[in-house]
Design an enzyme around this catalytic site. Sequence first.
Site, PDB file in Angstrom:
ATOM      1  N   TYR A 166      48.322  43.637  56.262  1.00 34.23           N
ATOM      2  CA  TYR A 166      48.459  44.692  55.265  1.00 34.23           C
ATOM      3  C   TYR A 166      49.191  45.885  55.880  1.00 34.23           C
ATOM      4  CZ  TYR A 166      44.827  42.121  52.666  1.00 34.23           C
ATOM      5  OH  TYR A 166      44.099  41.158  52.009  1.00 34.23           O
ATOM      6  N   PRO A 213      39.228  40.733  41.566  1.00 39.21           N
ATOM      7  CA  PRO A 213      38.318  40.731  40.421  1.00 39.21           C
ATOM      8  C   PRO A 213      38.888  41.437  39.194  1.00 39.21           C
ATOM      9  CG  PRO A 213      37.621  42.371  42.030  1.00 39.21           C
ATOM     10  CD  PRO A 213      38.723  41.572  42.673  1.00 39.21           C
ATOM     11  N   LEU A 214      39.928  42.262  39.413  1.00 44.03           N
ATOM     12  CA  LEU A 214      40.590  42.934  38.292  1.00 44.03           C
ATOM     13  C   LEU A 214      41.977  42.349  38.025  1.00 44.03           C
ATOM     14  CD1 LEU A 214      39.607  46.638  39.057  1.00 44.03           C
ATOM     15  CD2 LEU A 214      38.479  45.002  37.538  1.00 44.03           C
ATOM     16  N   GLY A 231      44.871  44.566  38.752  1.00 44.26           N
ATOM     17  CA  GLY A 231      44.971  45.699  37.843  1.00 44.26           C
ATOM     18  C   GLY A 231      45.070  45.362  36.378  1.00 44.26           C
ATOM     19  N   LEU A 232      45.342  44.105  36.041  1.00 41.54           N
ATOM     20  CA  LEU A 232      45.474  43.726  34.634  1.00 41.54           C
ATOM     21  C   LEU A 232      44.203  44.042  33.847  1.00 41.54           C
ATOM     22  CD1 LEU A 232      47.415  40.347  34.421  1.00 41.54           C
ATOM     23  CD2 LEU A 232      47.682  42.305  32.881  1.00 41.54           C
ATOM     24  N   LEU A 233      43.058  43.821  34.469  1.00 41.52           N
ATOM     25  CA  LEU A 233      41.795  44.012  33.770  1.00 41.52           C
ATOM     26  C   LEU A 233      41.345  45.470  33.742  1.00 41.52           C
ATOM     27  CD1 LEU A 233      40.083  40.727  34.930  1.00 41.52           C
ATOM     28  CD2 LEU A 233      40.365  41.442  32.543  1.00 41.52           C
ATOM     29  N   GLY A 239      43.085  47.371  31.908  1.00 45.06           N
ATOM     30  CA  GLY A 239      43.488  47.693  30.549  1.00 45.06           C
ATOM     31  C   GLY A 239      44.562  48.757  30.467  1.00 45.06           C
ATOM     32  N   LYS A 240      45.164  49.098  31.598  1.00 43.54           N
ATOM     33  CA  LYS A 240      46.161  50.185  31.627  1.00 43.54           C
ATOM     34  C   LYS A 240      47.591  49.694  31.432  1.00 43.54           C
ATOM     35  CE  LYS A 240      43.279  52.927  34.762  1.00 43.54           C
ATOM     36  NZ  LYS A 240      43.170  53.515  36.121  1.00 43.54           N
TER      37      LYS A 240
END
Length: 310
Positions: A57, A207-208, A211-213, A215-216
């Site tokens: 990273y 888990p998101l 970032g898709l989850l 909702g932005k």
Amino acid sequence: MHYRQLGRTGIEVSEIGFGAWAIGGDAWGEVDDATSLRALERALELGVNFIDTADVYGDGRSERLVGQAVRGKRERVILASKGGLMGHHRDPKREPVYDTPEKVIRAFEASLQRLGTDYLDVYFDHIWWDKHEETEAFLAAFTRLKAEGRVRAVGVSTDSLEHVQHFNQHGGLDVVQLDYSLLNRRSEAGLLPYCEQHGIGVVVRGPLRMGLLSGKFSAQTRFPEGDIRKDWPREAWFQESLGKVERLRKWVGPGQNLSQLALRYVLAHPAVSAAIPGAKTPEQVEQNVGASVRPLLDEELLESLRQAVA
């Protein structure tokens, strides 16, 4: 903050951890080190004790920032890092790089130096494809590092049940890091039940769904240069996923948001020990931590969410 056992390791982790990929600055757009450090500090203030990073990273930037954040607090933090991609990310042929235990251990020791510690709580093989030579090298290195007391638990980051079974051939695999979310439920069919059956701790990355989850995002969303999601808006699966996310909104309860609902979904699976959503700012940390509440989700609501994204 609620805490859980990491499989059979005896290690207790916050069920919401801190995923430190984004603060490496090489895949998620621009980041500011001072803001990243404030995000890490806020996480610790709110009871997050589990931080997950990797040598690749930002070519070590993330590990150095994490090391700076935990200085003087090391005994309070469950620190995990991963090795195995640093030597591959400039080698598109994926030829074996970590083909001896000594090479694995050198990568491990480089991570220790950047993190400013003399041991890790969890060390993962970060190579998600199954290269026989490297798998065996990691297994041998893991045995040596555990015997020396320099790592408490060992694991593999992969979404392949077959790969996990190979790593666990002698029953020594402690933790699996896998991709799991409302938009990616494949592990429910085999990998999660296997880990639960064998007492293997599960750390959920993605888990998101990057970032898709949250909702932005919308059909008009455009990602900047240097963001691994840059090409998403041109892909059919992205548009389909936006529709699924919209269908989930009706299940967001008072005082919570879509991200927290998505995190609570993965935390409701009995095999899961912790979820490690990424964060670049203190505000994102606070939102993630807000998912650690009780009760989680009942079976009726879980099934409704599954149907919404089917």
